[in-house]
Scaffold this active site. Structure first.
Site, PDB file in Angstrom:
ATOM      1  CE  LYS A  41     -67.928  -7.621 -24.796  1.00 26.28           C
ATOM      2  NZ  LYS A  41     -67.750  -8.352 -23.475  1.00 26.28           N
ATOM      3  NE  ARG A  53     -72.482 -12.333 -26.517  1.00 27.72           N
ATOM      4  CZ  ARG A  53     -72.238 -11.409 -26.086  1.00 27.72           C
ATOM      5  NH1 ARG A  53     -72.599 -10.025 -26.816  1.00 27.72           N
ATOM      6  NH2 ARG A  53     -72.011 -11.002 -24.620  1.00 27.72           N
ATOM      7  NE  ARG A  66     -71.983  -4.752 -15.854  1.00 24.64           N
ATOM      8  CZ  ARG A  66     -71.722  -5.349 -16.759  1.00 24.64           C
ATOM      9  NH1 ARG A  66     -70.920  -4.965 -17.856  1.00 24.64           N
ATOM     10  NH2 ARG A  66     -71.964  -6.708 -17.099  1.00 24.64           N
ATOM     11  NE  ARG A  93     -75.652  -6.627 -18.201  1.00 26.21           N
ATOM     12  CZ  ARG A  93     -74.757  -6.682 -18.671  1.00 26.21           C
ATOM     13  NH1 ARG A  93     -74.196  -5.551 -19.577  1.00 26.21           N
ATOM     14  NH2 ARG A  93     -74.494  -7.770 -19.473  1.00 26.21           N
ATOM     15  NE  ARG A 108     -73.145 -11.822 -18.727  1.00 24.81           N
ATOM     16  CZ  ARG A 108     -72.963 -10.873 -18.231  1.00 24.81           C
ATOM     17  NH1 ARG A 108     -73.319 -10.761 -17.016  1.00 24.81           N
ATOM     18  NH2 ARG A 108     -72.201  -9.715 -18.641  1.00 24.81           N
TER      19      ARG A 108
HETATM   20  P1  AP5 Z   1     -68.381  -2.943 -19.223  1.00 30.10           P
HETATM   21  O1  AP5 Z   1     -67.747  -1.776 -20.141  1.00 30.10           O
HETATM   22  O2  AP5 Z   1     -69.720  -2.734 -18.893  1.00 30.10           O
HETATM   23  O3  AP5 Z   1     -67.815  -4.495 -19.720  1.00 30.10           O
HETATM   24  P2  AP5 Z   1     -68.142  -5.333 -21.120  1.00 30.10           P
HETATM   25  O4  AP5 Z   1     -67.151  -5.940 -21.582  1.00 30.10           O
HETATM   26  O5  AP5 Z   1     -69.400  -4.465 -21.898  1.00 30.10           O
HETATM   27  O6  AP5 Z   1     -69.309  -6.319 -20.359  1.00 30.10           O
HETATM   28  P3  AP5 Z   1     -70.687  -6.835 -20.606  1.00 30.10           P
HETATM   29  O7  AP5 Z   1     -71.035  -7.799 -19.354  1.00 30.10           O
HETATM   30  O8  AP5 Z   1     -71.745  -6.060 -20.904  1.00 30.10           O
HETATM   31  O9  AP5 Z   1     -70.436  -7.735 -21.950  1.00 30.10           O
HETATM   32  P4  AP5 Z   1     -71.335  -9.151 -22.186  1.00 30.10           P
HETATM   33  O10 AP5 Z   1     -70.434  -9.077 -23.514  1.00 30.10           O
HETATM   34  O11 AP5 Z   1     -71.297 -10.347 -21.229  1.00 30.10           O
HETATM   35  O12 AP5 Z   1     -72.859  -8.395 -22.430  1.00 30.10           O
HETATM   36  P5  AP5 Z   1     -73.684  -7.736 -23.493  1.00 30.10           P
HETATM   37  O13 AP5 Z   1     -74.302  -6.863 -22.899  1.00 30.10           O
HETATM   38  O14 AP5 Z   1     -72.885  -7.872 -24.820  1.00 30.10           O
HETATM   39  O15 AP5 Z   1     -67.257  -2.876 -17.969  1.00 30.10           O
HETATM   40  C1  AP5 Z   1     -67.713  -3.780 -16.745  1.00 30.10           C
HETATM   41  C2  AP5 Z   1     -67.833  -2.937 -15.443  1.00 30.10           C
HETATM   42  O16 AP5 Z   1     -66.188  -2.756 -15.149  1.00 30.10           O
HETATM   43  C3  AP5 Z   1     -68.659  -1.760 -15.374  1.00 30.10           C
HETATM   44  O17 AP5 Z   1     -68.929  -1.658 -14.081  1.00 30.10           O
HETATM   45  C4  AP5 Z   1     -67.416  -0.841 -15.773  1.00 30.10           C
HETATM   46  O18 AP5 Z   1     -67.778   0.587 -15.319  1.00 30.10           O
HETATM   47  C5  AP5 Z   1     -66.111  -1.229 -15.223  1.00 30.10           C
HETATM   48  N1  AP5 Z   1     -65.081  -1.138 -15.882  1.00 30.10           N
HETATM   49  C6  AP5 Z   1     -64.835  -0.986 -17.434  1.00 30.10           C
HETATM   50  N2  AP5 Z   1     -63.430  -0.505 -17.559  1.00 30.10           N
HETATM   51  C7  AP5 Z   1     -62.647  -0.565 -16.410  1.00 30.10           C
HETATM   52  C8  AP5 Z   1     -61.538  -0.415 -16.100  1.00 30.10           C
HETATM   53  N3  AP5 Z   1     -60.404  -0.190 -17.162  1.00 30.10           N
HETATM   54  N4  AP5 Z   1     -61.110  -0.430 -14.882  1.00 30.10           N
HETATM   55  C9  AP5 Z   1     -61.890  -0.754 -13.885  1.00 30.10           C
HETATM   56  N5  AP5 Z   1     -63.236  -1.020 -14.105  1.00 30.10           N
HETATM   57  C10 AP5 Z   1     -63.537  -1.024 -15.526  1.00 30.10           C
HETATM   58  O19 AP5 Z   1     -74.768  -9.110 -23.579  1.00 30.10           O
HETATM   59  C11 AP5 Z   1     -75.644  -9.358 -22.621  1.00 30.10           C
HETATM   60  C12 AP5 Z   1     -76.580 -10.585 -23.058  1.00 30.10           C
HETATM   61  O20 AP5 Z   1     -77.191 -10.391 -24.086  1.00 30.10           O
HETATM   62  C13 AP5 Z   1     -75.568 -11.968 -23.485  1.00 30.10           C
HETATM   63  O21 AP5 Z   1     -75.383 -12.758 -22.349  1.00 30.10           O
HETATM   64  C14 AP5 Z   1     -76.573 -12.499 -24.373  1.00 30.10           C
HETATM   65  O22 AP5 Z   1     -77.855 -13.277 -23.671  1.00 30.10           O
HETATM   66  C15 AP5 Z   1     -77.280 -11.475 -25.155  1.00 30.10           C
HETATM   67  N6  AP5 Z   1     -76.550 -11.114 -26.328  1.00 30.10           N
HETATM   68  C16 AP5 Z   1     -75.981  -9.728 -26.824  1.00 30.10           C
HETATM   69  N7  AP5 Z   1     -75.380  -9.995 -27.802  1.00 30.10           N
HETATM   70  C17 AP5 Z   1     -75.528 -11.077 -28.530  1.00 30.10           C
HETATM   71  C18 AP5 Z   1     -75.156 -11.715 -29.666  1.00 30.10           C
HETATM   72  N8  AP5 Z   1     -74.472 -11.344 -30.739  1.00 30.10           N
HETATM   73  N9  AP5 Z   1     -75.456 -12.899 -29.735  1.00 30.10           N
HETATM   74  C19 AP5 Z   1     -76.526 -13.764 -28.968  1.00 30.10           C
HETATM   75  N10 AP5 Z   1     -76.656 -13.007 -27.578  1.00 30.10           N
HETATM   76  C20 AP5 Z   1     -76.319 -11.805 -27.402  1.00 30.10           C
END
Ligand code: AP5
Length: 214
Positions: free
Chosen positions: A18, A90, A129, A162, A173
């Site tokens: 994402k 979310r 990552r 991370r 997660r």
């Molecule tokens: P990446 O692009 O980083 O994936 P992502 O979907 O953004 O993954 P996240 O782990 O960041 O999502 P998340 O929703 O769990 O975490 P968030 O930060 O929102 O890609 C992943 C890896 O794969 C990278 O190394 C990338 O280079 C690689 N990659 C990408 N595309 C690829 C491809 N096509 N082929 C191969 N490799 C590829 O949230 C973190 C925490 O914050 C949550 O757990 C929660 O505690 C809190 N939080 C955030 N938002 C909220 C909310 N709205 N409500 C409550 N808590 C929240």
């Protein structure tokens, strides 16, 4: 109601790409990307009040409480009329609050992009990552490595893993995603907003699917 413009939500499990795709799309469309995960990680890094409140939830892979997140997103959207949301909403409560917030401005969500990646691939991607703690650029040691050994191409900072990317926290997660966030697919599907994007393949192949879907 404003009919034109782009107010896009990225939905999908952790590690689905994402953040990677939201960044590309933000540059392509020239509109703001709002990543709640990045905002929270920066707050934790800087030790702000928000960071202190969010830290323990994030490290366990739990969701930060809705009231905190709803206030945060309202401030981040501000007066923007076009934007990409990565990581919000979310929960059903967050989605309903977002609708209320937008309808007060005569706006509505235009697209929901649901990133579809198998669980096994997610675990592999996340374990490799690395992120820049300063500018938040995301790398992958296998698929998208930095040019120089584990330092950021953009700002030269040492890359880190991370805290919530350990195998145990990633499993939690994924569970939280299935329980609290996946039900949002139905919430937006009844309005015909959801486009399923196959998230396997190179980031460029995935991006092409996104621009075609839009
Ligand atoms: P990446 O692009 O980083 O994936 P992502 O979907 O953004 O993954 P996240 O782990 O960041 O999502 P998340 O929703 O769990 O975490 P968030 O930060 O929102 O890609 C992943 C890896 O794969 C990278 O190394 C990338 O280079 C690689 N990659 C990408 N595309 C690829 C491809 N096509 N082929 C191969 N490799 C590829 O949230 C973190 C925490 O914050 C949550 O757990 C929660 O505690 C809190 N939080 C955030 N938002 C909220 C909310 N709205 N409500 C409550 N808590 C929240």
């Amino acid at each position: 109601m404003e009919r034109n413009g782009y107010r896009i939500i990225f939905l999908g499990p952790p590690g689905a790409g994402k953040g990677t795709q939201a960044e590309k799309l933000s540059r392509y469309l020239g509109i703001k990307k709002i990543s709640t995960g990045d905002i929270l990680r920066e707050a934790v890094h800087n030790g702000t009040d928000l960071g202190k409140k969010a830290k323990e939830y994030m490290e366990k892979g739990e969701l930060v409480p809705d009231d905190i997140m709803i206030g945060l997103i309202e401030e981040a959207i501000g007066s923007e009329r076009n934007f990409i949301l990565d990581g919000f909403p979310r929960t059903l409560k967050q989605a309903e609050s977002l609708d209320d917030m937008l309808s007060r401005k005569n706006l509505y969500i235009t697209h929901v992009l649901l990133m579809n990646v198998p669980d096994e691939e997610i675990i592999t991607r996340i374990s490799k990552r690395r992120i820049c703690p300063k500018c938040q650029t995301v790398y992958n040691l296998v698929y998208n490595p930095p040019k120089n050994d584990e330092v950021c191409d953009r700002c030269g900072e040492k890359l880190v893993q991370r805290k919530d990317d350990s195998e145990e926290v990633v499993k939690n997660r994924l569970r939280v995603y299935k329980e609290s966030t996946q039900p949002l697919v139905g919430f937006y599907e009844v309005r015909g907003l959801v486009k399923v994007i196959e998230g396997s393949g190179t980031p460029e192949e995935v991006f092409k699917r996104i621009t075609e879907a839009l």
